[in-house]
Motif scaffolding. Structure first.
Motif, PDB file in Angstrom:
ATOM      1  N   ALA A   4       0.831  -1.201   0.000  1.00 12.22           N
ATOM      2  CA  ALA A   4       0.000   0.000   0.000  1.00 12.22           C
ATOM      3  C   ALA A   4       0.865   1.250   0.000  1.00 12.22           C
ATOM      4  CB  ALA A   4      -0.935  -0.003   1.209  1.00 12.22           C
ATOM      5  N   ALA A   5       1.935   1.256   0.783  1.00 12.17           N
ATOM      6  CA  ALA A   5       2.832   2.409   0.824  1.00 12.17           C
ATOM      7  C   ALA A   5       3.507   2.609  -0.527  1.00 12.17           C
ATOM      8  CB  ALA A   5       3.869   2.234   1.928  1.00 12.17           C
ATOM      9  N   VAL A   6       3.933   1.524  -1.148  1.00 14.04           N
ATOM     10  CA  VAL A   6       4.556   1.624  -2.475  1.00 14.04           C
ATOM     11  C   VAL A   6       3.551   2.177  -3.481  1.00 14.04           C
ATOM     12  CG1 VAL A   6       5.516   0.281  -4.401  1.00 14.04           C
ATOM     13  CG2 VAL A   6       6.286  -0.163  -2.056  1.00 14.04           C
ATOM     14  N   CYS A   7       2.317   1.699  -3.442  1.00 12.20           N
ATOM     15  CA  CYS A   7       1.283   2.206  -4.351  1.00 12.20           C
ATOM     16  C   CYS A   7       1.054   3.702  -4.138  1.00 12.20           C
ATOM     17  CB  CYS A   7      -0.024   1.448  -4.151  1.00 12.20           C
ATOM     18  SG  CYS A   7       0.016  -0.248  -4.747  1.00 12.20           S
ATOM     19  N   ALA A   8       1.025   4.124  -2.902  1.00 14.50           N
ATOM     20  CA  ALA A   8       0.823   5.545  -2.603  1.00 14.50           C
ATOM     21  C   ALA A   8       1.963   6.388  -3.157  1.00 14.50           C
ATOM     22  CB  ALA A   8       0.691   5.757  -1.092  1.00 14.50           C
ATOM     23  N   VAL A   9       3.185   5.918  -2.998  1.00 17.26           N
ATOM     24  CA  VAL A   9       4.344   6.656  -3.514  1.00 17.26           C
ATOM     25  C   VAL A   9       4.304   6.718  -5.040  1.00 17.26           C
ATOM     26  CG1 VAL A   9       6.874   6.645  -3.711  1.00 17.26           C
ATOM     27  CG2 VAL A   9       5.786   6.243  -1.494  1.00 17.26           C
ATOM     28  N   VAL A  10       3.964   5.604  -5.665  1.00 20.05           N
ATOM     29  CA  VAL A  10       3.846   5.591  -7.128  1.00 20.05           C
ATOM     30  C   VAL A  10       2.762   6.577  -7.582  1.00 20.05           C
ATOM     31  CG1 VAL A  10       3.156   4.153  -9.102  1.00 20.05           C
ATOM     32  CG2 VAL A  10       4.774   3.270  -7.419  1.00 20.05           C
ATOM     33  N   ALA A  11       1.726   6.737  -6.772  1.00 14.69           N
ATOM     34  CA  ALA A  11       0.633   7.668  -7.091  1.00 14.69           C
ATOM     35  C   ALA A  11       1.003   9.121  -6.802  1.00 14.69           C
ATOM     36  CB  ALA A  11      -0.621   7.286  -6.309  1.00 14.69           C
ATOM     37  N   GLY A  12       2.217   9.357  -6.257  1.00 17.58           N
ATOM     38  CA  GLY A  12       2.675  10.721  -6.048  1.00 17.58           C
ATOM     39  C   GLY A  12       2.657  11.206  -4.610  1.00 17.58           C
ATOM     40  N   ILE A  19       0.966   9.473   2.581  1.00 17.37           N
ATOM     41  CA  ILE A  19       0.789   8.035   2.352  1.00 17.37           C
ATOM     42  C   ILE A  19      -0.370   7.521   3.207  1.00 17.37           C
ATOM     43  CG2 ILE A  19       1.846   5.761   2.650  1.00 17.37           C
ATOM     44  CD1 ILE A  19       4.558   7.163   1.967  1.00 17.37           C
ATOM     45  N   ALA A  20      -0.419   7.937   4.472  1.00 19.84           N
ATOM     46  CA  ALA A  20      -1.511   7.522   5.356  1.00 19.84           C
ATOM     47  C   ALA A  20      -2.851   8.025   4.841  1.00 19.84           C
ATOM     48  CB  ALA A  20      -1.268   8.029   6.772  1.00 19.84           C
ATOM     49  N   GLU A  21      -2.865   9.235   4.289  1.00 19.12           N
ATOM     50  CA  GLU A  21      -4.091   9.776   3.710  1.00 19.12           C
ATOM     51  C   GLU A  21      -4.545   8.924   2.522  1.00 19.12           C
ATOM     52  OE1 GLU A  21      -5.150  13.670   1.095  1.00 19.12           O
ATOM     53  OE2 GLU A  21      -4.015  14.021   2.928  1.00 19.12           O
ATOM     54  N   TRP A  22      -3.600   8.553   1.664  1.00 24.78           N
ATOM     55  CA  TRP A  22      -3.935   7.713   0.508  1.00 24.78           C
ATOM     56  C   TRP A  22      -4.502   6.371   0.982  1.00 24.78           C
ATOM     57  CZ3 TRP A  22      -2.631   2.946  -1.435  1.00 24.78           C
ATOM     58  CH2 TRP A  22      -2.979   2.701  -2.769  1.00 24.78           C
ATOM     59  N   VAL A  23      -3.837   5.769   1.963  1.00 20.50           N
ATOM     60  CA  VAL A  23      -4.283   4.478   2.502  1.00 20.50           C
ATOM     61  C   VAL A  23      -5.684   4.607   3.093  1.00 20.50           C
ATOM     62  CG1 VAL A  23      -3.842   2.804   4.345  1.00 20.50           C
ATOM     63  CG2 VAL A  23      -1.974   3.543   2.873  1.00 20.50           C
ATOM     64  N   ALA A  24      -5.948   5.688   3.792  1.00 16.69           N
ATOM     65  CA  ALA A  24      -7.265   5.882   4.415  1.00 16.69           C
ATOM     66  C   ALA A  24      -8.360   6.100   3.379  1.00 16.69           C
ATOM     67  CB  ALA A  24      -7.212   7.078   5.365  1.00 16.69           C
ATOM     68  N   ASP A  25      -7.990   6.655   2.231  1.00 19.20           N
ATOM     69  CA  ASP A  25      -8.993   7.023   1.229  1.00 19.20           C
ATOM     70  C   ASP A  25      -9.253   5.974   0.156  1.00 19.20           C
ATOM     71  OD1 ASP A  25      -9.374   9.434   2.503  1.00 19.20           O
ATOM     72  OD2 ASP A  25      -8.075  10.570   1.145  1.00 19.20           O
ATOM     73  N   VAL A  26      -8.439   4.911   0.070  1.00 12.93           N
ATOM     74  CA  VAL A  26      -8.672   3.921  -0.988  1.00 12.93           C
ATOM     75  C   VAL A  26      -9.997   3.204  -0.735  1.00 12.93           C
ATOM     76  CG1 VAL A  26      -6.242   3.551  -1.571  1.00 12.93           C
ATOM     77  CG2 VAL A  26      -7.340   2.063   0.102  1.00 12.93           C
ATOM     78  N   MET A  36      -5.265  -5.277   3.592  1.00 18.16           N
ATOM     79  CA  MET A  36      -5.708  -4.534   4.777  1.00 18.16           C
ATOM     80  C   MET A  36      -7.195  -4.763   4.992  1.00 18.16           C
ATOM     81  SD  MET A  36      -3.832  -0.865   4.237  1.00 18.16           S
ATOM     82  CE  MET A  36      -4.495  -0.607   2.613  1.00 18.16           C
ATOM     83  N   ALA A  37      -7.608  -4.767   6.232  1.00 14.28           N
ATOM     84  CA  ALA A  37      -9.036  -4.839   6.524  1.00 14.28           C
ATOM     85  C   ALA A  37      -9.685  -3.543   6.033  1.00 14.28           C
ATOM     86  CB  ALA A  37      -9.271  -5.014   8.014  1.00 14.28           C
ATOM     87  N   ALA A  38     -10.821  -3.672   5.401  1.00 15.42           N
ATOM     88  CA  ALA A  38     -11.486  -2.493   4.845  1.00 15.42           C
ATOM     89  C   ALA A  38     -11.843  -1.473   5.912  1.00 15.42           C
ATOM     90  CB  ALA A  38     -12.737  -2.921   4.083  1.00 15.42           C
ATOM     91  N   ASP A  39     -12.100  -1.946   7.130  1.00 13.85           N
ATOM     92  CA  ASP A  39     -12.526  -1.049   8.205  1.00 13.85           C
ATOM     93  C   ASP A  39     -11.419  -0.740   9.211  1.00 13.85           C
ATOM     94  OD1 ASP A  39     -12.425  -3.619   9.190  1.00 13.85           O
ATOM     95  OD2 ASP A  39     -14.187  -3.382  10.465  1.00 13.85           O
ATOM     96  N   ARG A  40     -10.211  -1.181   8.924  1.00 10.98           N
ATOM     97  CA  ARG A  40      -9.100  -0.932   9.858  1.00 10.98           C
ATOM     98  C   ARG A  40      -7.832  -0.645   9.063  1.00 10.98           C
ATOM     99  NH1 ARG A  40      -6.387  -4.398  14.531  1.00 10.98           N
ATOM    100  NH2 ARG A  40      -5.522  -2.609  15.598  1.00 10.98           N
ATOM    101  N   ARG A  41      -7.526   0.628   8.910  1.00  9.08           N
ATOM    102  CA  ARG A  41      -6.365   1.049   8.124  1.00  9.08           C
ATOM    103  C   ARG A  41      -5.237   1.459   9.066  1.00  9.08           C
ATOM    104  NH1 ARG A  41      -8.826   2.467   3.049  1.00  9.08           N
ATOM    105  NH2 ARG A  41     -10.722   1.235   3.036  1.00  9.08           N
ATOM    106  N   PRO A  42      -3.986   1.274   8.634  1.00  8.69           N
ATOM    107  CA  PRO A  42      -2.871   1.672   9.490  1.00  8.69           C
ATOM    108  C   PRO A  42      -2.778   3.193   9.629  1.00  8.69           C
ATOM    109  CG  PRO A  42      -2.072   0.957   7.355  1.00  8.69           C
ATOM    110  CD  PRO A  42      -3.535   0.663   7.392  1.00  8.69           C
TER     111      PRO A  42
END
Length: 75
Positions: A4-12, A19-26, A36-42
């Motif tokens: 997920a972190a790698v995907c966020a970085v690739v997305a800019g 990165i945490a914002e991207w993870v929370a918003d996917v 990742m659990a859909a209802d529990r993000r890092p």
């Protein structure tokens, strides 16, 4: 979580907070696909601790091997 972190970085997204914002918003389906659990993000703190603990050279090597395997499989 590394994927997920790698995907966020690739997305800019470059900072831990971004990165945490991207993870929370996917979408939930994307979170599940990334392991990742859909209802529990890092949290940002968890992402930061994980990435700071990683060896960047090992991560680069692992991604390179994976990409080389993907390129070979499609040729």
């Amino acid at each position: 979580m590394v994927t997920a972190a790698v995907c966020a970085v690739v997305a800019g997204y470059r900072s831990y907070a971004a990165i945490a914002e991207w993870v929370a918003d996917v979408p939930a389906a994307t979170a599940l696909a990334l392991g990742m659990a859909a209802d529990r993000r890092p949290s940002e703190a968890m992402i930061r601790r994980l990435l700071q603990a990683m060896d960047p050279q090992l991560l680069t090597a692992a991604i390179s091997v994976w990409l080389a395997g993907r390129a070979t499989a499609t040729t």
